[in-house]
Structure formats: C-alpha cells, structure tokens
Design an enzyme around this catalytic site. Structure first.
Site, PDB file in Angstrom:
ATOM      1  N   ASP A 146       0.859  -1.182   0.000  1.00 12.42           N
ATOM      2  CA  ASP A 146       0.000   0.000   0.000  1.00 12.42           C
ATOM      3  C   ASP A 146       0.897   1.234   0.000  1.00 12.42           C
ATOM      4  O   ASP A 146       1.345   1.691   1.052  1.00 12.42           O
ATOM      5  CB  ASP A 146      -0.917  -0.027   1.225  1.00 12.42           C
TER       6      ASP A 146
ATOM      7  N   LYS B   4      -3.321   9.272  -4.023  1.00 15.50           N
ATOM      8  CA  LYS B   4      -2.966  10.580  -3.461  1.00 15.50           C
ATOM      9  C   LYS B   4      -2.190  11.456  -4.442  1.00 15.50           C
ATOM     10  O   LYS B   4      -2.766  12.220  -5.208  1.00 15.50           O
ATOM     11  CB  LYS B   4      -2.217  10.398  -2.138  1.00 15.50           C
TER      12      LYS B   4
END
Length: 435
Positions: free
Chosen positions: A251, A280
C-alpha cells in the site's frame, strides 16, 4: 458568476449542513474557508494566508494552482471529460500507463485504474482472493497485516486497519476477521533485530493454508502513527511470501512518488510487491484517482479460470481528466528533479523541528524524506485539538494534528524560507501552549 455568499454565511451553512471527515455534528472542530490557493499557500476567505504543511493529506506535491496541471485539465476537458472504460479506451489512459510503467518496478505491468486510494485497496484484496481461487485454492482468502496500519475507510480496507487502536473498532463483528502480527519494533534508523520478525513468521506458518496475501504499508505507517520501521522487515516479508506462495500487497498510496526519499518506499528494502496500490499524489492532488498494479502472473492466473475476468469495474475508471492530469503530474515530478526537492525538505525538516526536542511536551522528533513528525507524550484532547489548530492558523500555517502527532508533509516545491517559517511556527505553538 461570482459567488456573493459572505464568509460568515458560507461557514454557517457548512456548520449546519456539511459533514466533514471524522467530525461530530454535535461538537464539530473548527472549519476554515479557503478562497484560493497557489504554490504552498492557502488563502482564507477572510484574507489570511497560511503556509500549507499538509499537501492536502500527502497529495498536492506540486503545490496549488500549478500552471502545467491546470493546462492539462483545460486541454482535456475540451476533448472529452469522461467516457466509460468498458469496451472503450483513450489516449490519456494509455499515455499515463506508459509513464507509470517507466517508474514502477519492472515486474508490475498490469494497471487497473481506480477512483480513490480506498478503492485501490479493495481492488488489490479482491485480486489476491480471486488469484487463489483461480489456482484451485479457494480456502486461501484471508489476509495478514501488521498492527498500527491504515488502509482506508471502505470495508475491506477497514478490515486490515489496526483492530484496536485504529479508527474502525465499532465495526468489529461485521468486518472480515484477518490475522494481525505485532508492529515491527525496530525503527528505520536502528540496527535490525531478527527477533522482530518471529511473530509474523509464526503467524504465517500456523495459518498459511488459509492466507492469500500479506498487505502492509512499506516503511511508513501513516495514519496508524507516522511510524518508520526497518527495511529488513520488508525483505523478510518478501521472502516469507515466496516461501509459502503468498502474494505481497504494498500500500504505497501515501508513500508513492518520492515522499520517503525513494520513488517508492519498497525501494528502501530493494523488494518488489506482487500488487502495488498508488493514489494521493498521482494527480498532484487535483482529482481523486488511484491505480492498482499487478504482475503479469497475477493477471494471467485470474483470467485463466472461471469467471475468466477480474470482477471489478468502477463507473469512473480511467477518467480522461484524471488520467491527463496524472500524466502531467508524473512528468512534472521527473522534470522538477523530485529527489533534490525531497532532500531539501528532509534537511529543512530536520533542522527546523530539532528544537522541538527541548520541549517538555515532546517525546520524539523523526524525519524521513519529506515527512516530519513531532510526537507528543500524550494525545491531544478534543479541546486541545481545537486550541492547537487555532494556534497554528494564528501563526500562519496549516497543520492538522491527530492523536499525539503533529506531522508535516509539505509540497515538494516549498521554498527554504517557507519551510523555515513552517517549522518555526510549529515550535512556537508547541512551546507556548500547554499540550
């Protein structure tokens, strides 16, 4: 048409009707209205300017109102803003894929575009389960992770967040129950202690017949405590997955694209995952977008058995606007020499936050790449959170603490002067308040 709503009316409506993340409508935290943003500065509706220390939760690495990213959106919207990705493709998706494959580990060559980081985690976990099902091992559908982690707010993401100290404890008994190893205790900066991996190895050895994958945040645990652990732990995890035929899911939604001083945090350990989640910063903070990348083997195994397709398909998958701005963001990352930028952030954060160690309220200061953390001895109370947030705004900076952590992840383009102002303001607020 120009918005004629006054700042007071805007904030009143917000307080009355809009629900912010992790916020009570009975006792809401203060909300500040942003009128505009440029470079590393947020301008509030009342005219105050704040140096942004958060990059809008890791995302706005190139700052705000970037002309290159603006142009990418404007040019794309005149062509096609969205088209379904089922049965159709387009140049922005292909061009983004090309540049992604230049950056990620070579073994990862299948790209699944997603709507957000949380969805990227859902996709990765579904891939791992479907992979094992295709191999004729449907009983292998559970996951192993480490305590202190955070993987998003959707149901499968919540299931691998820390079950005790995480943000999702009230869903216990409803979420799938998976295996949790103790968080690595050997920090990034310490000498490796082999005993640190005993618990993880035992957990996998005892349950490997039911496990499909290990999922973790490489090197940096973000919302779970801004903790930096030793790269050797990742090497041991990679070897363990290989030994037992498990997939490794990394992740890197928060750490990807240079934030830790490496392009991807896995590079600190020199390992490659089987599945990689990105988000992001991928669009430079302009749009919600993410990607889950997998190896050729993962893709072919999933496609080789019934139902013969990967069972996921978001409506806005491969959105052309998001793909265009993501491509521009990644090109800008390379052109701006991100390594030099992040090295400058690291030096400025180390120098600027070091004085905080002399404060009675501070337990530790740590910096890795473009991440600076001031850990307090005690977590902030609800009232303390209100007070410290107001104090930061009054000091001219935007910082969003949580728990016992005051943390910074500035935009890569922040100047030395702005960074010095930011860190000095953090020290001043902590020094003058009772936290």
């Amino acid at each position: 048409m120009k918005n004629s709503m006054s700042a007071q009316d805007l904030l009143h409506f917000d307080k009355t009707h809009l629900w912010h993340p992790y916020t009570s409508i009975e006792e809401p935290l203060p909300v500040y209205s942003v009128a505009s943003a440029s470079s590393s500065t947020l301008t509030l509706t009342d005219g105050r300017q704040l140096v942004d220390g958060m990059s809008s939760w890791w995302a706005a690495i190139h700052g705000y109102n970037n002309p290159v990213l603006n142009r990418a959106l404007v040019e794309q919207v005149s062509r096609v803003s969205h088209v379904m990705f089922g049965g159709l493709t387009h140049e922005p998706a292909v061009e983004l894929g090309k540049i992604l494959l230049q950056l990620v580990p070579k073994s990862l060559n299948r790209i699944f575009y997603c709507d957000s980081g949380s969805v990227a985690i859902e996709v990765a976990m579904k891939m791992a389960m479907q992979y094992m099902h295709a191999l004729g091992q449907p009983q292998k559908k559970r996951f192993v992770t480490i305590r202190g982690g955070y993987h998003g707010d959707t149901f499968h993401g919540m299931s691998v967040c820390d079950p005790v100290n995480g943000m999702h404890g009230l869903y216990a008994g409803v979420l799938p129950e998976y295996f949790f190893a103790d968080r690595p205790t050997t920090s990034f900066f310490a000498s490796w202690d082999a005993a640190d991996f005993v618990g993880m190895r035992r957990l996998v050895e005892e349950n490997q017949q039911n496990i499909c994958a290990i999922i973790l945040e490489p090197i940096v645990q973000g919302a779970g405590g801004m903790y930096f652990y030793h790269p050797q732990y990742l090497r041991e995890v990679r070897a363990l997955c290989d030994e037992y035929g498990l997939l490794l899911i990394a992740d890197e939604i928060a750490t990807g694209f240079g934030r830790t001083g490496k392009l991807f945090a896995c590079e600190h350990a020199g390992i490659e995952p089987d599945i990689l989640c990105l988000g992001k910063a991928i669009t430079g903070g302009y749009m919600s977008f993410a990607a889950t990348l997998a190896t050729e083997e993962v893709g072919r195994v999933i496609s080789s058995a019934a139902p013969g397709v990967f069972m996921h398909g978001p409506t806005f998958m491969g959105n052309p606007l998001a793909c265009s701005v993501a491509k521009a963001s990644l090109q800008l990352l390379i052109e701006n020499d991100w390594q030099t930028q992040v090295e400058g952030l690291a030096k400025g954060l180390e120098e600027g936050l070091a004085p905080c160690l002399d404060l009675d309220c501070v337990a530790e200061v740590r910096v890795l790449g473009g991440i600076g953390v001031v850990e307090l001895h005690a977590p902030l109370s609800s009232q303390g959170m209100v007070q410290i947030q107001a104090a930061f705004v009054e000091a001219g900076i935007w910082v969003r603490p949580f728990g016992r952590l005051v943390y910074l992840m500035p935009p890569y383009i922040m100047s030395k002067e702005e960074l010095a102002f930011l860190t000095a303001a953090v020290f001043k607020v902590l020094a003058t308040g009772d936290y």
